[in-house]
Structure formats: structure tokens, C-alpha cells
Design an enzyme around this catalytic site. Structure first.
Site, short mmCIF file in Angstrom:
data_model
loop_
_atom_site.label_atom_id
_atom_site.label_comp_id
_atom_site.label_asym_id
_atom_site.label_seq_id
_atom_site.Cartn_x
_atom_site.Cartn_y
_atom_site.Cartn_z
N ARG A 177 16.73 -7.25 0.99
CA ARG A 177 17.28 -5.56 1.35
C ARG A 177 16.36 -5.75 2.94
O ARG A 177 15.58 -6.55 3.12
CB ARG A 177 15.79 -4.70 0.44
CG ARG A 177 14.31 -4.92 -0.26
CD ARG A 177 13.64 -3.93 -0.51
NE ARG A 177 14.33 -2.94 -1.30
CZ ARG A 177 13.93 -2.69 -2.58
NH1 ARG A 177 12.22 -2.96 -2.90
NH2 ARG A 177 14.52 -1.78 -3.07
N THR A 179 12.68 -5.28 5.60
CA THR A 179 11.78 -5.79 5.01
C THR A 179 10.63 -5.58 5.89
O THR A 179 9.71 -5.88 5.87
CB THR A 179 11.17 -7.51 4.79
OG1 THR A 179 11.94 -8.22 6.24
CG2 THR A 179 12.24 -7.77 3.80
N TRP A 190 17.11 -16.76 14.75
CA TRP A 190 18.89 -16.66 15.32
C TRP A 190 19.11 -17.26 15.87
O TRP A 190 19.82 -18.40 15.79
CB TRP A 190 18.94 -15.36 14.99
CG TRP A 190 18.98 -14.75 13.28
CD1 TRP A 190 18.47 -13.63 12.58
CD2 TRP A 190 20.43 -14.49 12.81
NE1 TRP A 190 19.32 -13.17 11.45
CE2 TRP A 190 20.20 -14.24 10.92
CE3 TRP A 190 21.83 -15.71 12.35
CZ2 TRP A 190 20.45 -13.94 10.05
CZ3 TRP A 190 21.66 -15.90 11.03
CH2 TRP A 190 21.82 -15.26 10.04
N HIS A 237 26.11 -14.15 8.99
CA HIS A 237 24.86 -13.27 10.22
C HIS A 237 24.89 -11.48 9.64
O HIS A 237 24.14 -10.51 8.97
CB HIS A 237 24.57 -12.95 11.21
CG HIS A 237 23.85 -12.40 11.91
ND1 HIS A 237 23.31 -13.07 13.56
CD2 HIS A 237 22.47 -11.99 12.10
CE1 HIS A 237 22.60 -12.20 14.07
NE2 HIS A 237 22.19 -11.38 13.00
N CYS A 363 9.00 -14.77 6.97
CA CYS A 363 8.98 -12.92 5.50
C CYS A 363 9.52 -14.42 4.38
O CYS A 363 10.39 -14.84 4.88
CB CYS A 363 9.64 -12.14 6.04
SG CYS A 363 9.87 -11.93 4.94
N CYS A 366 12.47 -13.10 2.95
CA CYS A 366 13.63 -13.17 3.93
C CYS A 366 13.80 -15.06 4.23
O CYS A 366 15.18 -15.47 4.28
CB CYS A 366 13.62 -13.39 5.80
SG CYS A 366 13.14 -11.76 5.68
#
Length: 522
Positions: A177, A179, A190, A237, A363, A366
Site C-alpha cells: 500500500r 507508505t 526507478w 511499475h 522502505c 516497499c
């Protein structure tokens, strides 16, 4: 014949135009350029599969169509959702505290939502613990190559965590979800992932596959394998973006729930992103279909009564049945050219690097889901491109996959099925939106999608500049790789890269109608 390259030029600006049949699919190219938000959100999913019939909306570089995937996704998602909550599939072992191998990572997420809940090893069935897994025999002809805390075999498309290290995690207690993990650290991850789209092989080495052949007008400088690679990364992504929009904290009410504006801004206004989610779903379904006999023979035993285990196998077999019906991806059309083996190794190396980049995510939650999903996609790629029918025989190759690969593959397919289910939910939310407010929502989204904003939006303008600079650095990195491979590619990459940079600079100062790749905006 002079080689055609290069990636340097293509990072962040590769545009895949999906070919569709003449009948009007909601992803028809003629629709994408006109009122595309409404067409994404107001599309009515099909109820009947049509893969065995003439497709009305083919998913580019696959043998299936959007309508078929839509028609089975409700059942697929239901079975997967219950399957990933069974004991075998909900426990995943991962090392979340390895150092980033590519740069010094200081971007830690301080939001409490970034944290994860681990499980004590005593709660894990003994046969799934590290001690038991490390005793499994590995065939001598596939001796792993080890790095600190991880390893890979020649057939692997990812780095696997050492089974003797890491923590046990109950994935159901750590849902994917929003964060709050944003900013330069997240964007750098990315950007680095997209830089792994850099290939140095000439597109002339691409296969001329019949089933997956793409229109000659589409990105002539890219070979088929390179386009497939890009679709995989972009689909991941876009799917992660959809998960985040599906489960976001409302700062006003303090409750978690779907954010329609988030979905419109990040996905609906860029329909090609939705296309890539479908593409990855078909690829994963094809891998599960090929792996069906092996998965059906796998030992999911968690209890002595075996009642839960039979339930796990029953649900898994339902998923396999769906996958065999609609997982229409012809993997034999790839890696067939003159330099097929070299291209495959390059493809493999790039994806391995993507899995290692997950160690740079600041994270924990993540990083966890990044590891799960990149491992799942890598497992699918291995099944499709490395294993023949003999290798997939469960009678002769019982230790073909690590437990973590099986868990990751099914959970990753669940993530993509949930993304498509979320799209349906967002469409319902859109339908319930008052018609008089819909134009305002779309106008806001179009503003969010512009590559350049007014000087008044100082922070946004600065972020746009950061996007451009990081993508430029990515092109330079690809160009340097090309120069190491030869003079012709070096010169060609320089010329094409300069042209691309000029086009980018021009686009920053005007409203662009071009499709955009998923930006690193998470």
C-alpha cells in the site's frame, strides 16, 4: 549491415503503440488520443473469453486479447486471493537489510507504514525453515554463483536471497500500500531500473517471430526482445502504482481506501500503462500454465492432517486451469536470431540487476514487495525462456525451483490480478461520480500529466528538471556502454541521443500529446 541501437536514446521515452484489430477495443489507438480518460474509466469489461476466437483487442506481442483476460479475472483474482492466504504461500523469507550494491543509500523512510512485521521461525513449519531448505540437493551442473547474501544460477533471471539469511514474513500482515516513501531516493530506484533497459545488441539480431511480430512502424531501432523487456518493467511499475492508489491513507478521515484521483493521474490518463499490466498478466499466466504439472506435484504440506494442504492444491489447480486457457504467450518467438544467446544473456543480466536494485529501496515494505514481484517475474522468465519440457517434468526434476520462487510467482500473479480488479473498482467509482464534476477531475489530471508546469509551481518545475537530468544521465550511461562495444554503435548512439535530448527539451516547454512511460513518481 550497420547495427541499429540503442537504448541510450530510448530510456524513459520508449513508446509502445499497441496494434489492435479494426473493431473498437477500449485500447484502440484511435481512442487513445481522444478522451482517453473517459475511455479507460467507462470501458465495460467483457464477460466471455475469446482467445480461441478472432481477437477483437489483441494485447501487443501476445496471442491473447484484453477481453479474454477481463472475462476470467474475477475468478482468477478470487482463487488467487484465497490461495495467497494459505500457509505455504503467505510466508516469504527475505533479507531486507543487505547493503545497496550500487550506491550509498541514505534515503530511509521514517513513516511507520514503511515498517514490516516479521514472524518468529518457530511459527514456520519445520520443512520450510532455513535449515531444511539448505539441505535440498542442487544438481552439480547448475552450481550457483554467490555474492554476499545472495546467489544465482545460470538459468536464473534474478539474484535469490541466501536461504540461511533473512527474516520470515507473513505477506498477509504486510499488505502492499502507500507508505509515504517518496522523493529522490524512490525516484533514483526507478530511474536505475529503467536504465537497465539499455541493450547493446543490434535489432537485426531480433527474431522475426510470426506470433509476436510487431508493426514495422513501431520503434524500428528496438529489437523485439528489448520491447518485451521494457513492457515487463513498465507493467510492474504501473501495477505497483495501481496498488498504491487502491490503498491510500486519507489524511482527512484517517481511513485507508482507494484514491480515484491518484489512479486517474498516474494510470488512466496514460492508457499505455494499463496495457503493460495486461501484458505482464498474460506472461505470468503462460509461465504458470507451462509450470502446471510441476506445481500440481509440488509438496505443499504444512500440517500433519493435510486438510489445509489439499485445499491449497485445489485452489492452485483452479488457477492453473485458468492459466492454461488464457495464458497465450509464444515464448518461442523470442531469442531466435543470429545473436540470440548473447542477447538472452544481456536480457538476463539486466533483469538480475533490477532484482539487486531492490536492495537499494529505503522502505522495508516497499523493498519486500519489490523483491517478491521482481523474483516472481524473474521466475516466469526462467520458466518461459530457460526450461524445456524435460526440465519441467516433476518426476525427474523435483528441485527445479526454490520454495521462494514458487511463492513469489503466485503472489506476483495475484498482484497483477488485483491491479486489474482495482481498475474495475475505479471504474465503478468513476460511474458514481457526479457528471458535473467529472470534467474538473479530468482537467486536473491533464494538468498533472503535462511535462512542464508554470513557473508558479516551483517545486513541480524543479522536479521536472530532476526527471530530465536523471533520464539524460541514463542515456549517457547507455551511450558509454555502446562505445565499449564498438565505434559504429558509439557514433550512432551519440547522434540519436542528441536528437532525443533536443526533442525532450522541446517537449518540456509545450503540452505534449505523446504517450508517456510510467514516471518514477512513487
Amino acid at each position: 549491415m550497420l547495427p541499429r541501437h540503442l537504448c541510450a536514446l530510448l530510456l524513459g521515452f520508449l513508446v509502445d503503440h499497441v496494434r489492435v484489430a479494426q473493431s473498437q477495443s477500449f485500447l484502440d489507438n484511435n481512442i487513445l488520443t481522444h478522451d482517453q480518460v473517459q475511455n479507460v474509466l467507462e470501458h465495460k469489461p467483457a464477460n466471455e473469453p475469446s482467445c480461441q476466437q478472432f481477437p477483437t483487442g489483441p494485447i501487443d506481442t501476445t496471442l491473447c486479447d484484453y477481453e479474454t483476460i477481463e472475462s476470467v479475472n474475477d475468478e482468477l483474482y478470487t482463487q488467487l486471493h484465497e490461495l495467497v492466504e494459505t500457509p505455504f504461500f503467505k510466508y516469504f523469507r527475505a533479507d531486507l537489510y543487505r547493503e545497496c550494491p550500487f550506491w550509498q543509500e541514505n534515503g530511509l523512510c521514517v513513516n511507520r507504514e514503511c515498517g514490516i512485521t516479521t514472524v518468529d521461525e518457530s511459527e514456520i513449519p519445520e520443512r520450510w525453515r532455513a535449515a531444511a531448505l539448505s539441505k535440498l540437493e542442487v544438481p552439480p551442473d547448475v552450481e550457483p554463483k554467490y555474492l554476499p547474501g545472495c546467489y544465482y544460477r545460470d538459468s536464473d533471471y534474478c539474484f535469490l536471497d541466501d536461504v540461511t539469511e533473512g527474516d520470515y514474513i507473513d505477506l498477509t500482515l504486510n499488505p502492499e500500500r502507500f507508505t509515504g516513501y517518496v522523493g529522490p531516493s524512490a525516484h533514483r530506484v526507478w530511474s536505475s531500473i529503467y536504465q537497465e533497459n539499455c541493450f547493446g545488441i543490434s535489432s537485426s539480431s531480433s527474431a522475426d517471430g510470426d506470433a509476436l511480430k510487431v508493426d514495422d512502424a513501431e520503434s524500428p531501432k528496438e529489437c523485439l526482445e528489448q520491447r518485451v523487456y521494457y513492457k515487463i518493467i513498465s507493467g510492474l511499475h504501473a501495477s505497483i502504482t495501481t496498488h498504491i492508489c487502491r490503498d491510500t491513507l486519507n489524511q482527512t478521515t484517517g481511513e485507508w481506501g482507494p484514491d480515484l484521483q491518484c489512479f486517474i493521474d498516474r494510470v488512466a490518463i496514460h492508457p499505455e500503462r494499463l496495457q503493460y499490466i495486461y501484458f505482464d498478466a498474460v506472461l505470468l499466466l503462460r509461465a504458470v500454465a507451462r509450470l502446471g504439472p510441476y506445481l500440481s506435484a509440488y509438496d505443499y504440506c504444512a500440517t500433519e492432517t493435510r486438510e489445509d494442504d489439499m485445499d491449497t492444491l485445489e485452489r492452485l489447480n483452479k488457477v492453473i486451469t485458468i492459466a492454461q486457457a488464457v495464458g497465450k504467450f509464444d515464448e518461442t518467438a523470442l531469442f531466435r536470431g543470429e545473436n540470440a544467446n548473447t542477447l538472452k544473456e544481456e536480457f538476463k543480466d539486466h533483469f538480475r540487476n533490477v532484482t539487486r536494485i531492490m536492495d537499494c529501496v529505503g522502505c522495508d515494505k516497499c523493498r519486500l514487495w519489490g523483491k517478491v514481484q521482481t523474483t516472481g517475474l524473474a521466475t516466469a522468465l526462467k520458466v518461459l525462456f530457460e526450461l524445456d519440457e524435460k526440465a519441467l517434468d516433476p518426476q525427474t526434476n523435483t528441485n527445479l525451483l526454490q520454495r521462494s520462487e514458487v511463492v513469489a510467482l503466485i503472489n506476483t500473479l495475484h498482484r497483477f490480478a488485483e491491479s486489474l480488479a482495482s481498475v474495475h473498482d475505479f471504474r465503478q467509482m468513476w460511474a458514481e461520480t457526479h457528471h458535473e464534476t467529472q470534467p474538473e477531475v479530468i482537467t486536473a489530471s491533464r494538468g498533472a500529466a503535462k511535462p512542464h508546469r508554470s513557473p508558479a509551481a516551483g517545486a513541480d518545475a524543479l522536479q521536472d528538471a530532476q526527471y530530465f537530468l536523471e533520464e539524460l544521465l541514463g542515456r549517457v550511461a547507455c551511450w558509454v556502454r555502446a562505445c565499449k562495444k564498438g565505434t559504429v554503435g558509439c557514433v550512432q548512439g551519440l547522434l540519436d541521443g542528441a536528437r532525443s535530448v533536443l526533442e525532450t527539451l522541446e517537449s518540456m516547454f509545450q503540452v505534449s500529446g505523446k504517450d508517456q512511460v510510467p514516471r518514477s513518481d512513487l
